[in-house]
Design a protein around this motif. Sequence first.
Motif, mmCIF file in Angstrom:
data_model
loop_
_atom_site.group_PDB
_atom_site.id
_atom_site.type_symbol
_atom_site.label_atom_id
_atom_site.label_comp_id
_atom_site.label_asym_id
_atom_site.label_seq_id
_atom_site.Cartn_x
_atom_site.Cartn_y
_atom_site.Cartn_z
ATOM 1 N N VAL A 54 0.855 -1.188 0.000
ATOM 2 C CA VAL A 54 0.000 0.000 0.000
ATOM 3 C C VAL A 54 0.890 1.238 0.000
ATOM 4 C CG1 VAL A 54 -1.709 1.367 1.253
ATOM 5 C CG2 VAL A 54 -1.911 -1.127 1.194
ATOM 6 N N GLY A 55 0.722 2.061 -1.008
ATOM 7 C CA GLY A 55 1.435 3.327 -1.095
ATOM 8 C C GLY A 55 0.442 4.478 -1.211
ATOM 9 N N VAL A 56 0.932 5.694 -0.981
ATOM 10 C CA VAL A 56 0.056 6.866 -0.940
ATOM 11 C C VAL A 56 0.701 8.020 -1.705
ATOM 12 C CG1 VAL A 56 -1.123 8.539 0.537
ATOM 13 C CG2 VAL A 56 -0.805 6.186 1.336
ATOM 14 N N ILE A 57 -0.100 8.650 -2.552
ATOM 15 C CA ILE A 57 0.264 9.947 -3.126
ATOM 16 C C ILE A 57 -0.650 10.993 -2.486
ATOM 17 C CG2 ILE A 57 0.291 11.377 -5.204
ATOM 18 C CD1 ILE A 57 0.757 8.833 -6.824
ATOM 19 N N TYR A 58 -0.033 12.005 -1.878
ATOM 20 C CA TYR A 58 -0.806 13.113 -1.309
ATOM 21 C C TYR A 58 -0.334 14.381 -2.003
ATOM 22 C CZ TYR A 58 -3.141 16.117 2.093
ATOM 23 O OH TYR A 58 -3.961 17.045 2.695
ATOM 24 N N SER A 59 -1.244 15.001 -2.749
ATOM 25 C CA SER A 59 -0.850 16.149 -3.568
ATOM 26 C C SER A 59 -1.861 17.274 -3.420
ATOM 27 C CB SER A 59 -0.740 15.733 -5.040
ATOM 28 O OG SER A 59 -0.410 16.842 -5.854
ATOM 29 N N PHE A 60 -1.372 18.496 -3.634
ATOM 30 C CA PHE A 60 -2.218 19.677 -3.625
ATOM 31 C C PHE A 60 -2.517 20.142 -5.054
ATOM 32 C CE2 PHE A 60 0.115 19.584 0.333
ATOM 33 C CZ PHE A 60 -0.839 19.893 1.277
ATOM 34 N N ASN A 61 -2.042 19.389 -6.028
ATOM 35 C CA ASN A 61 -2.186 19.755 -7.432
ATOM 36 C C ASN A 61 -3.331 18.952 -8.045
ATOM 37 O OD1 ASN A 61 -1.759 19.824 -10.369
ATOM 38 N ND2 ASN A 61 0.154 20.869 -9.865
ATOM 39 N N GLU A 62 -4.395 19.635 -8.463
ATOM 40 C CA GLU A 62 -5.583 18.944 -8.964
ATOM 41 C C GLU A 62 -5.306 18.181 -10.257
ATOM 42 O OE1 GLU A 62 -8.696 21.784 -9.321
ATOM 43 O OE2 GLU A 62 -8.852 22.159 -7.156
ATOM 44 N N GLU A 63 -4.467 18.738 -11.124
ATOM 45 C CA GLU A 63 -4.136 18.047 -12.372
ATOM 46 C C GLU A 63 -3.355 16.763 -12.092
ATOM 47 O OE1 GLU A 63 -3.463 20.660 -16.160
ATOM 48 O OE2 GLU A 63 -2.416 21.614 -14.491
ATOM 49 N N VAL A 64 -2.405 16.840 -11.184
ATOM 50 C CA VAL A 64 -1.625 15.654 -10.828
ATOM 51 C C VAL A 64 -2.532 14.594 -10.209
ATOM 52 C CG1 VAL A 64 0.170 14.775 -9.278
ATOM 53 C CG2 VAL A 64 0.563 16.879 -10.578
ATOM 54 N N LEU A 65 -3.425 14.996 -9.340
ATOM 55 C CA LEU A 65 -4.342 14.044 -8.713
ATOM 56 C C LEU A 65 -5.244 13.382 -9.748
ATOM 57 C CD1 LEU A 65 -5.443 15.952 -5.475
ATOM 58 C CD2 LEU A 65 -4.097 13.852 -5.592
ATOM 59 N N ALA A 66 -5.758 14.172 -10.688
ATOM 60 C CA ALA A 66 -6.640 13.610 -11.716
ATOM 61 C C ALA A 66 -5.909 12.588 -12.570
ATOM 62 C CB ALA A 66 -7.197 14.738 -12.588
ATOM 63 N N ALA A 67 -4.665 12.899 -12.954
ATOM 64 C CA ALA A 67 -3.880 11.956 -13.759
ATOM 65 C C ALA A 67 -3.486 10.728 -12.942
ATOM 66 C CB ALA A 67 -2.631 12.649 -14.306
ATOM 67 N N ALA A 68 -3.094 10.960 -11.680
ATOM 68 C CA ALA A 68 -2.668 9.846 -10.828
ATOM 69 C C ALA A 68 -3.810 8.867 -10.582
ATOM 70 C CB ALA A 68 -2.131 10.383 -9.503
ATOM 71 N N LYS A 69 -5.025 9.372 -10.466
ATOM 72 C CA LYS A 69 -6.176 8.486 -10.269
ATOM 73 C C LYS A 69 -6.363 7.561 -11.461
ATOM 74 C CE LYS A 69 -8.798 11.494 -7.138
ATOM 75 N NZ LYS A 69 -10.018 12.328 -6.965
ATOM 76 N N LYS A 70 -6.152 8.090 -12.654
ATOM 77 C CA LYS A 70 -6.289 7.251 -13.840
ATOM 78 C C LYS A 70 -5.110 6.282 -13.982
ATOM 79 C CE LYS A 70 -9.093 10.572 -16.411
ATOM 80 N NZ LYS A 70 -9.248 11.371 -17.662
ATOM 81 N N LEU A 71 -3.920 6.742 -13.661
ATOM 82 C CA LEU A 71 -2.736 5.881 -13.772
ATOM 83 C C LEU A 71 -2.719 4.786 -12.707
ATOM 84 C CD1 LEU A 71 -0.051 8.619 -14.491
ATOM 85 C CD2 LEU A 71 -0.803 6.839 -16.073
ATOM 86 N N SER A 72 -3.452 4.978 -11.631
ATOM 87 C CA SER A 72 -3.456 3.974 -10.564
ATOM 88 C C SER A 72 -4.135 2.676 -10.996
ATOM 89 C CB SER A 72 -4.158 4.529 -9.316
ATOM 90 O OG SER A 72 -5.524 4.793 -9.569
ATOM 91 N N ARG A 73 -4.792 2.652 -12.154
ATOM 92 C CA ARG A 73 -5.387 1.416 -12.657
ATOM 93 C C ARG A 73 -4.320 0.340 -12.861
ATOM 94 N NH1 ARG A 73 -8.800 1.701 -16.555
ATOM 95 N NH2 ARG A 73 -8.384 -0.331 -17.488
ATOM 96 N N PHE A 74 -3.066 0.753 -13.050
ATOM 97 C CA PHE A 74 -1.984 -0.199 -13.265
ATOM 98 C C PHE A 74 -1.375 -0.708 -11.956
ATOM 99 C CE2 PHE A 74 -1.843 2.749 -16.965
ATOM 100 C CZ PHE A 74 -2.277 1.853 -17.923
ATOM 101 N N SER A 75 -1.783 -0.136 -10.832
ATOM 102 C CA SER A 75 -1.181 -0.548 -9.561
ATOM 103 C C SER A 75 -2.169 -0.358 -8.419
ATOM 104 C CB SER A 75 0.095 0.253 -9.288
ATOM 105 O OG SER A 75 -0.200 1.639 -9.217
ATOM 106 N N SER A 76 -3.378 -0.819 -8.610
ATOM 107 C CA SER A 76 -4.397 -0.615 -7.587
ATOM 108 C C SER A 76 -4.253 -1.624 -6.445
ATOM 109 C CB SER A 76 -5.792 -0.727 -8.206
ATOM 110 O OG SER A 76 -5.958 -1.981 -8.834
ATOM 111 N N VAL A 77 -4.743 -1.249 -5.290
ATOM 112 C CA VAL A 77 -4.727 -2.108 -4.110
ATOM 113 C C VAL A 77 -5.977 -2.991 -4.148
ATOM 114 C CG1 VAL A 77 -4.597 -2.165 -1.591
ATOM 115 C CG2 VAL A 77 -3.565 -0.257 -2.862
#
Length: 545
Positions: free
Chosen positions: A391-414
Amino acid sequence: MTQTRYSRTRNPESEKEKPRGGGGGAAMRVIVPLQGVAQGRGGLVLGSIIPCALFYFLQFYLKRHRNDPDDQNESNSPDQNPTTQSPSSEQLTELPVLTRNLSRALLSPRSPSGPVSVSSRVGGIVKGPDSPYYVGLRRVKDDPYDELGNPNGVIQLGLAENKLSLDLVKDWLAENAEEAILGYGKELSISKIATYQPFDGLMEFKVAVAGFMSQVMEKAVSFNPSQLVLTAGATPAIEILSFCLADAGNALLVPTPCCPGFDRDVKWRTGVEIIHVPCRSADNFNVSIAALDRAFNQAKKRGLKVRGIIISNPSNLVGNLLSRNTLYSLLDFAREKNIHIVSNEILASSTHGNEEFVSMAEIIDLEDFDRKRVHIVYGLSKDLSLPGIRVGVIYSFNEEVLAAAKKLSRFSSVSAPTQRLLISMLSDNKFVQTFISINRERLQRMYAQFVAGLKKLGIDCIKSSGGFCCWADMSGLISSYSEKGELELWDKLLNVAKVNVTPGSSCHCIEPGWFRFCFATLTEKDIPVVMERIQKVSETCKLNS
């Protein structure tokens, strides 16, 4: 099943009734198997005769060159039973059937041109040389030390893993795992564990992780669950951020010595480069703004665009904790250069001693800095002794980064069962508080004993306040003050003393002779065994010097 093809012959009586142009005699029965396919605008010659002739020439060629011993044996065998034929079969003319294997080989217009190829990226990963860090891990895997089962095996001191508090995790799982996954009352809610769930993590799990992170920081800062993206470990979290912050060919600054895995985590799939920023023993290997500025300017001269900096707090190797002033200076530097900061805080709870840990989130929360350039990486592998849970965590204040990271997490979901299990564990405040307290006490005690043992051998360590490692100066034992001399000592430790440690060169340390010892993989009774083995190599090196 292979079917024998037959063509029904014409009745002789009916043949006589039909007028023939060109003379009597037995009419030649011409079979034109390709006529229906090849008939075209070319008329009789191009549409029928030529394809028919080519077909029969091919059949003749195959018959001349076919050498099937099974067919010969069958035809020459006197004991072969004749095939029983029906009365109507006498009027059927058998057509030759192409042997499948022969026909495919002969009709194929191309011959094999060699082994099938893979991408050049695969070649770079597979054929690239492994650092001593990974070589040592393989040696331990092939010949692991066990006090009773394999006392002459290799002792693991090269992996940053905490086994000191596994008993606490084991006891909790034994008591609560079944209910945590299946649900209270032993009623299985299959829809919660077997169906698709959000790739970036269940909101319920994000709330639990945010609460745990707040307890780790001793409630100095609260974390917004909506700003979390959950991944299968901190490794994909770092990779996703590298992908989001920099284009292929861009670079990230990384102070050294650094985690040996960064070379793979950051570079392999993103195409992002790493610029190592050397820290020195004279500064206790603390990062300096002057060194960062030099590295940034040198990269600019080389035509490299620097997009960010990755810091580790606490350091995964040395065990340094970054002070508030250092964090403020790093933020000022990032704003001046207009780059991002990734703060790797996976060891936030694994501190020992009296030094204060300060999260980058706390600095951002208190000051009016540009939050969109700050991103925090966290995980449960280190602080909760759960590297296998991933289990890893990305905590960001950047909305664009969060939006992209949510989609990219499909390759490494818990996985959903993992999330259900940890929701229950992290929500157990009594367990969490007990674990954090006892784990820190055990880390402090093991660290003190291990450092004292090395001290007796004449080996000094940089003072550490966090993590599972000792950063030891063994430069007095190397044959030459160089990377070659360092690797010679590493080889002796691995193959003679059978102790796997990480040489500083694998961590991009520019000063030869420094080694990382991960003490949290041991028990207290293992320490004398380790020191005895190191002493043998140490004495040999001193005699040869």
